[in-house]
Design an enzyme around this catalytic site. Structure first.
Site, short mmCIF file in Angstrom:
data_model
loop_
_atom_site.label_atom_id
_atom_site.label_comp_id
_atom_site.label_asym_id
_atom_site.label_seq_id
_atom_site.Cartn_x
_atom_site.Cartn_y
_atom_site.Cartn_z
CG ASP A 86 54.82 33.05 23.91
OD1 ASP A 86 54.36 32.68 24.95
OD2 ASP A 86 54.53 34.30 23.48
NE ARG A 99 54.90 45.97 28.05
CZ ARG A 99 54.50 44.70 27.50
NH1 ARG A 99 54.34 44.40 26.38
NH2 ARG A 99 54.13 43.90 28.57
#
Length: 510
Positions: free
Chosen positions: A99, A243
């Site tokens: 990432d 979420r």
């Protein structure tokens, strides 16, 4: 839902360095770490890549999408980067990938705080194994750290994820969570040597992340960081779920702190869903309050509320605890499930100890354990908080190697309390949770790694052979496709096609 139980998970970006090479490219180093684990002897995950098809990282919970052309590149998490073993799906249902400039372990979705701790700790072992495998193959020592800042101005995230009902007004979520996130630092903080993003001042503070937050609400995660992140990407049925992507937490190594972080946040979300939180805790300046509380390990500093009252971070936490206790009593009486009872008992015990003798929690909370160690060195050697040796110890605290990381050594010596069974953690490195769709994802990757070409949280793409077309199975319900539902099917299947034929009815798309 009057319980701590809900779909949840933890994503952790690990700090990374190459011994003797302070300017080594962290992106390349991160790729080497992921590759080392994905190609280790006996692996079954090296061919399964991440499926970006259903991701929507620019969707904002406030009701609009950010235009791609004006988004920061760090927000474009749906764009495929170098896929040479840098983004893989593990047999435990987790994701391991690069990432930006960090290797990240994203745990599989689970249903309880205890399971969240178990599979998060499994990620620590995954990373430690990756470090060891990389060193064996190259002879170079790449180190990883489960922390959130290098002390030189860089910060990287530990993100929590919780599913909640889509019909809960977003404004209600923001109002209910903001004071809680500001206050919960007193038991979730990982501790940090230095004050300010660039460690402009000497000292010790509760958290590693507080100094890097600059606004109350927003979509960004790597710049202009907000206390409440607005990414609206449920990885589930869009009409049913939202979420909550929490970016303000620290990477916890202590089981008790990690359990409380996940459990108390889930309870606050339950109260928000039930509209059971009074709106009397609005802070006058949440961003400033975040720093005020983090910068005071004595826990005596107060922050101003919008109505003029002043409260400490501990006061804020007690207010939320009392509301949760009242709510659960009204909804459940004495009939609490085991997970909820554990969190409530731990929560009240920790808050009481913080109010009387915080150092008594050196075996339970990260910041207290770290402070106790550092104060011992300060007393022994007469060190000021500006001493570079203390900053070095701060980094070494979170080293993932069991023979090098200070936290791991203290835990091995019995000075840090374990909540989850170490044997369960070892098992969680390779086996998925049994009560969510992560079970199917992990089992298919384990049994048929050559055929499971891509996977994501809510989809699996299978290509059974070179002569067949890819088949995508959608998994919009996180509580479906668990072991109870598909375990017998998977166990009895002769190949992956047999599983898909049942799941999608032979249509090729479920």
């Amino acid at each position: 839902m009057s319980s701590v139980r809900r779909i949840m998970g933890i994503e952790t970006e690990y700090g990374i360095s190459l011994q003797g090479e302070p300017y080594a490219n962290p992106v390349l180093l991160s790729g080497r770490i992921v590759n080392a684990y994905a190609t280790r002897p006996g692996t079954t995950v090296s061919r399964t890549r991440w499926d970006y098809e259903t991701e929507r990282p620019l969707s904002d919970a406030r009701g609009y999408d950010i235009a791609r052309e004006i988004a920061d590149p760090s927000q474009l998490t749906d764009e495929v980067e170098d896929e040479i073993a840098a983004n893989v799906v593990l047999t435990n249902g987790a994701r391991l990938y690069v990432d930006h400039a960090h290797p990240e372990y994203s745990s599989p979705e689970v249903t309880s705080p205890r399971d969240a701790v178990t599979w998060d700790r499994a990620g620590e072992l995954v990373m430690a194994e990756a470090v060891a495998q990389q060193a064996l193959s190259s002879g170079e020592q790449i180190n990883l750290y489960k922390n959130n800042t290098d002390g030189k101005g860089a910060s990287y995230g530990t993100h929590e994820n919780y599913l909640l009902r889509r019909d809960v007004p977003w404004k209600q979520v923001v109002q209910g969570l903001t004071p809680f996130f500001v206050g919960r630092q007193v038991f979730t903080g990982a501790g940090r040597v230095g004050i300010g993003q660039l460690t402009e001042r000497s000292g010790f503070q509760l958290t590693q992340r507080a100094d890097f937050f600059e606004r109350e609400v927003g979509l960004e995660t790597t710049l202009r960081r907000p206390i409440i992140n607005t990414r609206d990407e449920p990885h589930a049925d869009w009409d049913k779920y939202r979420r909550l992507h929490v970016i303000i937490g620290d990477a916890n190594l202590c089981d008790v702190a990690n359990l409380l972080k996940m459990g108390t946040t889930s309870l606050v979300l339950g109260m928000i869903e039930a509209d059971a939180l009074p709106r009397t805790l609005e802070l006058a300046n949440p961003v400033a309050a975040l720093g005020t509380i983090s910068h005071d390990p004595a826990l005596t500093s107060t922050v101003e509320l919008a109505d003029g009252r002043r409260m400490t971070g501990l006061d804020l936490c007690w207010a939320y605890y009392e509301q949760a206790d009242d709510w659960l009593s009204r909804e459940r009486g004495d009939d609490l499930d085991e997970d909820t009872q554990e969190v409530m008992t731990r929560w009240s015990g920790v808050l009481s100890a913080l109010g009387s003798d915080p150092m008594a929690l050196a075996g339970q909370l990260d910041w207290v354990a770290k402070l106790a160690l550092l104060e011992g060195y300060r007393a022994r050697d007469g060190l000021d908080w500006s001493d570079a040796r203390l900053r070095a110890l701060d980094i070494q605290w979170s080293d993932v190697r069991p023979d090098k990381g200070i936290h791991h050594k203290l835990e091995a010596g019995g000075r840090i309390e374990r909540v989850v069974d170490p044997a369960d953690v070892v098992a969680a490195m390779t086996t998925p949770p049994t009560d969510t769709r992560a079970y199917l994802r992990g089992e298919l990757v384990r049994r048929w790694p050559e055929q499971v070409r891509y996977a994501s949280w809510d989809s699996i793409v299978v290509k059974a052979s070179a002569d067949t077309r890819p088949r995508r199975v959608a998994l919009p319900e996180p509580l479906a496709a668990d072991r109870a539902e598909v375990g017998a099917l998977v166990d009895g299947a002769v190949d992956v096609t047999a599983v898909l034929d049942v799941l999608d009815g032979g249509t090729g798309e479920a």
